[in-house]
Design an enzyme around this catalytic site. Structure first.
Site, short mmCIF file in Angstrom:
data_model
loop_
_atom_site.label_atom_id
_atom_site.label_comp_id
_atom_site.label_asym_id
_atom_site.label_seq_id
_atom_site.Cartn_x
_atom_site.Cartn_y
_atom_site.Cartn_z
N ARG A 88 0.41 -1.42 -0.16
CA ARG A 88 0.03 0.19 -0.18
C ARG A 88 0.89 1.33 -0.13
O ARG A 88 1.64 1.72 0.92
CB ARG A 88 -0.66 0.31 1.17
N TYR B 115 -3.23 11.78 5.18
CA TYR B 115 -3.03 9.95 6.31
C TYR B 115 -2.56 8.96 6.09
O TYR B 115 -2.18 9.05 5.14
CB TYR B 115 -4.47 9.25 6.15
N ASP C 150 -5.26 3.94 1.05
CA ASP C 150 -6.44 4.10 0.72
C ASP C 150 -6.27 5.31 0.99
O ASP C 150 -5.95 6.42 0.82
CB ASP C 150 -5.75 4.00 2.38
N HIS D 179 -9.40 6.81 2.82
CA HIS D 179 -9.23 6.78 3.97
C HIS D 179 -10.24 7.97 3.78
O HIS D 179 -10.45 9.38 4.91
CB HIS D 179 -8.26 8.07 4.66
N GLU E 222 -9.36 1.35 -1.43
CA GLU E 222 -10.00 1.44 -0.16
C GLU E 222 -10.76 2.99 0.76
O GLU E 222 -10.39 3.75 0.67
CB GLU E 222 -8.59 1.30 0.87
N GLU F 156 -13.52 -1.19 7.18
CA GLU F 156 -12.42 -1.16 8.56
C GLU F 156 -13.47 -0.21 9.13
O GLU F 156 -13.26 -0.93 10.95
CB GLU F 156 -11.78 -0.20 8.62
N ARG G 102 -13.73 -5.20 4.11
CA ARG G 102 -12.44 -5.16 5.23
C ARG G 102 -12.83 -5.22 6.90
O ARG G 102 -12.29 -4.70 7.49
CB ARG G 102 -11.33 -3.70 5.33
N HIS H 76 -8.35 -5.50 7.97
CA HIS H 76 -8.30 -4.74 8.20
C HIS H 76 -7.37 -4.87 9.56
O HIS H 76 -7.26 -5.89 10.14
CB HIS H 76 -9.23 -3.35 9.16
N GLU I 150 -4.24 -6.81 5.39
CA GLU I 150 -3.36 -6.21 6.11
C GLU I 150 -2.43 -5.88 6.89
O GLU I 150 -2.92 -6.37 8.00
CB GLU I 150 -3.70 -5.02 6.64
N TRP J 223 -11.70 12.43 8.75
CA TRP J 223 -10.63 12.43 8.56
C TRP J 223 -10.20 10.56 8.38
O TRP J 223 -10.94 10.29 8.18
CB TRP J 223 -10.15 12.13 9.61
C1 CS2 Z 1 -6.28 2.54 7.99
C2 CS2 Z 1 -6.00 2.81 10.09
O1 CS2 Z 1 -4.60 1.28 8.00
C3 CS2 Z 1 -5.66 1.09 7.63
O2 CS2 Z 1 -6.39 1.20 6.10
O3 CS2 Z 1 -7.61 2.93 7.65
O4 CS2 Z 1 -4.49 2.83 9.61
C4 CS2 Z 1 -6.96 3.74 11.05
O5 CS2 Z 1 -6.65 4.97 10.09
C5 CS2 Z 1 -6.80 3.22 12.13
O6 CS2 Z 1 -6.74 1.61 12.20
C6 CS2 Z 1 -8.27 3.64 13.32
O7 CS2 Z 1 -7.60 3.69 13.59
MG MG Z 2 -8.65 2.25 6.01
#
Ligand code: CS2
Ligand code: MG
Length: 403
Positions: free
Chosen positions: A147, A159, A211, A213, A237, A263, A284, A313, A340, A403
């Site tokens: 990723r 992010y 991602d 996000h 994602e 997730e 996920r 996740h 992941e 976020w």
């Molecule tokens: C993210 C995470 O790994 C991922 O795909 O979306 O890092 C996520 O931001 C965190 O698990 C939030 O606690």
């Molecule tokens: Mg994610």
């Protein structure tokens, strides 16, 4: 196999984790992850103040009945806190059942359906060159899927890009969340350049993931998905905030880039439309946030009917207990896609001794009875809880954003 003891252990070896440990009268123990990033103590209290007393004296072998008892019996169903608490109990009971049966949990789930669990690693860089170089570092370490996340020109933070190359933890210790600034146009103009640079440098011989996000609208996500098509992403994602499942129809109408989501979902009801309308390609949902092995298996079984594969996740805020449990499902379900894998810090690994191992781009679960993971309570006690929050996002005009 009466439940004799139930303990909730909160520890912070680098970041906060909540773990449930159940012990039977005969001394069998089971562990379950109950970590909900930034809201850890809410789940610890749910378990300590509302669930612990309900479990003592029950037959630990009755996983299905205890699941329904905690779900229907709560009256107030679903949601991240409730489903994470139920997940911890469920996972610990599967651990005990494997130990009682003298076999790894994947054998109870029908045995291995593959030799190992394909994982993806996290390459990130503040600049394009750094991100491209990081992808190369993961390929050199034997990852077959990577990723990529990168700083966006014109944005101070974004992010997935942390100070440490190997360990990314988005939550920051302190009395309130850090505030980040987001600008969709800057990101949409930049992201295709990132994919182009990575494919230019490393070719197409590996799976490339990204991602988003949760930050785009459906039509913006459709635009990004289309712009990404020449780079043959394994998945895009969380392109949009996922409360409105219908929102994915617009994305589907405009692009063939595979979509992964889930997730932040806690139950099958959060994603059944996405699955039954085939609006996504990877689900996920995780053991820790979607009701444990018992409920996650149901989500995966539904997904299998609709050509949707698993893509659980596995970030650092999901403990090694969750990762160990995830691997028993990943290695046994028919519609496995990818897992992941964000390695934990050495401190965390020491607190949670486990037998799963990384080999040739895959994670391999241990073969001992149960889940193959435990918690060292003495060591855990050395790391007291520290309040921490995930960041919040605001647009350049101050508007609150995802976020
Ligand atoms: C993210 C995470 O790994 C991922 O795909 O979306 O890092 C996520 O931001 C965190 O698990 C939030 O606690
Ligand atoms: Mg994610």
């Amino acid at each position: 196999m009466k439940i004799a003891d139930v303990r909730v252990i909160v520890t912070c070896p680098g970041r906060n984790f909540v773990t449930l440990k159940i012990t039977t009268e005969s001394g069998l123990t089971g562990v379950g992850d109950a970590t909900l990033n930034g809201r850890e103590l809410a789940v610890a209290s749910y378990l300590n103040d509302h669930v612990r007393g309900l479990l003592l004296g029950r037959d630990a072998s009755q996983i299905n009945d205890i699941w329904q008892y905690l779900y229907k019996g709560a009256y107030w169903r679903r949601g991240p806190v409730t489903m994470t608490a139920i997940a911890a109990v469920d996972t610990a009971l599967w651990d005990i059942k494997g130990k009682a049966a003298g076999m790894p949990v994947y054998q109870l789930l029908g045995g291995k359906a593959r030799d190992g669990v394909l994982v993806y690693g996290h390459a990130n860089g503040a600049t394009l060159d750094e991100a491209v170089a990081e992808v190369g570092r993961y390929l050199d370490r034997g990852y077959r899927a990577v990723r990529v996340q990168c700083g966006v020109p014109g944005l101070a933070t974004t992010y997935g890009v942390g100070k440490d190359r190997d360990f990314y933890e988005p939550a920051t210790a302190g009395p309130r969340p850090e505030e980040a600034v987001w600008a969709t146009e800057k990101y949409l103009d930049f992201a295709p350049k990132l994919f182009d640079a990575v494919r230019e440098a490393h070719g197409f011989g590996f799976h490339l993931l990204h991602d988003v996000h949760h930050r785009l609208t459906p039509i913006e996500a459709a635009r990004l998905g289309r712009a990404a098509e020449p780079y043959r992403l394994f998945w895009l994602e969380d392109p949009i905030s996922e409360e409105l499942q219908e929102g994915f129809r617009l994305i589907r109408q405009h692009t063939v880039t595979p979509i992964a989501v889930g997730e932040v979902y806690n139950s099958i009801w959060d994603c059944h439309r996405l699955i039954t309308e085939q609006l996504i390609d990877y689900i996920r949902t995780t053991v820790v946030h979607a009701g444990g092995i018992t409920h996650l298996r149901r989500i995966f079984d539904l997904a299998a009917l609709y050509h949707v594969k698993t893509g659980s996740h596995g970030a650092t805020d999901l403990s090694p207990v969750c990762m160990a449990a995830a691997l028993h499902l990943d290695i046994s379900v028919p519609n496995f896609g990818i897992q992941e894998y964000m390695p934990h810090t050495p401190e965390t690994d020491a607190v949670f001794p486990h037998s799963y191992r990384f080999e040739d781009g895959m994670l391999i679960p241990g073969d001992e009875p149960g889940l193959g993971v435990d918690i060292d309570e003495e060591l855990a006690a050395r790391y007291p809880y520290r309040q921490a929050y995930l960041p919040v996002n605001r647009l350049e005009d101050g508007t609150m954003h995802d976020w």
